[in-house]
Motif scaffolding. Sequence first.
Motif, mmCIF file in Angstrom:
data_model
loop_
_atom_site.group_PDB
_atom_site.id
_atom_site.type_symbol
_atom_site.label_atom_id
_atom_site.label_comp_id
_atom_site.label_asym_id
_atom_site.label_seq_id
_atom_site.Cartn_x
_atom_site.Cartn_y
_atom_site.Cartn_z
ATOM 1 N N VAL A 22 -8.771 11.622 -67.671
ATOM 2 C CA VAL A 22 -8.406 13.009 -67.383
ATOM 3 C C VAL A 22 -8.855 13.897 -68.536
ATOM 4 N N CYS A 23 -9.580 14.950 -68.221
ATOM 5 C CA CYS A 23 -10.038 15.910 -69.228
ATOM 6 C C CYS A 23 -9.619 17.306 -68.793
ATOM 7 N N SER A 24 -9.122 18.101 -69.732
ATOM 8 C CA SER A 24 -8.646 19.430 -69.368
ATOM 9 C C SER A 24 -8.810 20.404 -70.524
ATOM 10 N N THR A 25 -8.872 21.675 -70.170
ATOM 11 C CA THR A 25 -8.955 22.721 -71.171
ATOM 12 C C THR A 25 -8.223 23.951 -70.657
ATOM 13 N N MET A 26 -7.697 24.734 -71.581
ATOM 14 C CA MET A 26 -6.895 25.905 -71.247
ATOM 15 C C MET A 26 -7.538 27.152 -71.848
ATOM 16 N N PHE A 27 -7.600 28.215 -71.034
ATOM 17 C CA PHE A 27 -8.182 29.474 -71.481
ATOM 18 C C PHE A 27 -7.162 30.607 -71.334
ATOM 19 N N PRO A 28 -7.068 31.482 -72.334
ATOM 20 C CA PRO A 28 -6.256 32.689 -72.156
ATOM 21 C C PRO A 28 -7.043 33.700 -71.336
ATOM 22 N N VAL A 29 -6.427 34.241 -70.299
ATOM 23 C CA VAL A 29 -7.091 35.235 -69.456
ATOM 24 C C VAL A 29 -6.133 36.393 -69.232
ATOM 25 N N ARG A 30 -6.678 37.527 -68.837
ATOM 26 C CA ARG A 30 -5.822 38.681 -68.576
ATOM 27 C C ARG A 30 -4.922 38.390 -67.380
ATOM 28 N N ALA A 31 -3.649 38.735 -67.533
ATOM 29 C CA ALA A 31 -2.656 38.348 -66.531
ATOM 30 C C ALA A 31 -2.873 39.032 -65.187
ATOM 31 N N ASP A 32 -3.229 40.308 -65.196
ATOM 32 C CA ASP A 32 -3.330 41.021 -63.917
ATOM 33 C C ASP A 32 -4.445 40.481 -63.022
ATOM 34 N N PRO A 33 -5.668 40.231 -63.545
ATOM 35 C CA PRO A 33 -6.680 39.611 -62.678
ATOM 36 C C PRO A 33 -6.270 38.212 -62.208
ATOM 37 N N ALA A 34 -5.624 37.427 -63.086
ATOM 38 C CA ALA A 34 -5.162 36.100 -62.672
ATOM 39 C C ALA A 34 -4.102 36.213 -61.583
ATOM 40 N N ARG A 35 -3.236 37.201 -61.727
ATOM 41 C CA ARG A 35 -2.195 37.438 -60.718
ATOM 42 C C ARG A 35 -2.829 37.781 -59.380
ATOM 43 N N ALA A 36 -3.906 38.550 -59.420
ATOM 44 C CA ALA A 36 -4.593 38.920 -58.180
ATOM 45 C C ALA A 36 -5.251 37.706 -57.519
ATOM 46 N N VAL A 37 -5.771 36.774 -58.329
ATOM 47 C CA VAL A 37 -6.441 35.585 -57.786
ATOM 48 C C VAL A 37 -5.475 34.747 -56.956
ATOM 49 N N ILE A 38 -4.234 34.600 -57.420
ATOM 50 C CA ILE A 38 -3.278 33.739 -56.713
ATOM 51 C C ILE A 38 -2.268 34.531 -55.884
ATOM 52 N N ALA A 39 -2.558 35.798 -55.623
ATOM 53 C CA ALA A 39 -1.612 36.636 -54.879
ATOM 54 C C ALA A 39 -1.299 36.060 -53.503
ATOM 55 N N TYR A 40 -2.265 35.352 -52.902
ATOM 56 C CA TYR A 40 -2.061 34.771 -51.569
ATOM 57 C C TYR A 40 -0.882 33.802 -51.533
ATOM 58 N N SER A 41 -0.528 33.230 -52.695
ATOM 59 C CA SER A 41 0.518 32.202 -52.748
ATOM 60 C C SER A 41 1.922 32.782 -52.857
ATOM 61 N N GLY A 42 2.031 34.046 -53.267
ATOM 62 C CA GLY A 42 3.340 34.630 -53.521
ATOM 63 C C GLY A 42 3.919 34.259 -54.863
ATOM 64 N N MET A 43 3.193 33.456 -55.656
ATOM 65 C CA MET A 43 3.683 33.050 -56.967
ATOM 66 C C MET A 43 3.151 34.009 -58.037
ATOM 67 N N ASP A 44 3.765 33.923 -59.220
ATOM 68 C CA ASP A 44 3.386 34.806 -60.316
ATOM 69 C C ASP A 44 2.948 33.977 -61.508
ATOM 70 N N VAL A 45 1.945 34.459 -62.215
ATOM 71 C CA VAL A 45 1.492 33.748 -63.403
ATOM 72 C C VAL A 45 2.529 33.851 -64.508
ATOM 73 N N ALA A 46 2.561 32.827 -65.343
ATOM 74 C CA ALA A 46 3.380 32.872 -66.553
ATOM 75 C C ALA A 46 2.599 33.630 -67.618
ATOM 76 N N GLU A 47 3.284 34.478 -68.351
ATOM 77 C CA GLU A 47 2.651 35.230 -69.429
ATOM 78 C C GLU A 47 3.077 34.618 -70.761
ATOM 79 N N VAL A 48 2.196 33.846 -71.354
ATOM 80 C CA VAL A 48 2.518 33.202 -72.634
ATOM 81 C C VAL A 48 2.528 34.224 -73.758
ATOM 82 N N LEU A 49 1.780 35.282 -73.586
ATOM 83 C CA LEU A 49 1.840 36.480 -74.417
ATOM 84 C C LEU A 49 1.830 37.659 -73.453
ATOM 85 N N PRO A 50 2.385 38.799 -73.849
ATOM 86 C CA PRO A 50 2.352 39.937 -72.920
ATOM 87 C C PRO A 50 0.937 40.251 -72.462
#
Length: 237
Positions: A22-50
């Motif tokens: 298993v290989c993985s990597t994590m990227f910080p991205v702007r919350a609002d565009p990420a929120r828009a990507v998964i809007a279909y699910s009804g879930m909300d992204v976690a904001e590790v920083l504002p």
Amino acid sequence: MASHLIQGRTVNLPVRVRDATVCSTMFPVRADPARAVIAYSGMDVAEVLPGKAICMLIFVDYRDGDLDTYHEFGVAFLVRQPGSTATAGLSDLRNGAAFIHWLPVNQSFTMEAGREMWGFPKELADIDLRLSSPYKRCIVRKDGRLVIDLLLKPGFPSPRSALPLTAYTHRDGMTRKIGAELSATGVRIRPGGALVRLGNHPVAKELSELGLPKRALLSTTVERAQMSFGPAVNVDA
């Protein structure tokens, strides 16, 4: 024991993986565009920083398991679990879970099983894993178009770990929660450690709009992982 009939075969739960890399990597991205990507699910992204969310890219070589051998690539986001009162910061990071947004595989049996049993967004793609060298590389093509070429540089050894995992999926209008267990050996972790080249596929465009390629927060490689996946539970996102 819960079971499902997939392509004429009975698959029992929990589904077990006996050997995988298993290989993985994590990227910080702007919350609002990420929120828009998964809007279909009804879930909300976690904001590790504002204003900042986490996008995770994962690739796995399943060598021995109940769903046979296959390659997998995943795009996931750290999300707030339904009912969580966590606010931006470390509490969001500790209490978050992974929402699986895109999960191509290279075998039809695991695609059908993943869709039916857990609602995973699995689809067929060409996934080229190159794991024999110290650097770990994954090249994903879909419909003849490059999606991503991802290279991870293994870091410092980390102790063997065993931990519970929580993932969410959304399919056919329903959000589902899946509990899993992971036991990992040969773990290496490093800050950064990822090189990304995006192609011209729509998923690549989506990642580009999130700001990739950019410096990763953290990259992890696991030489040998054992996993078990329990049943999916329907939830109200």
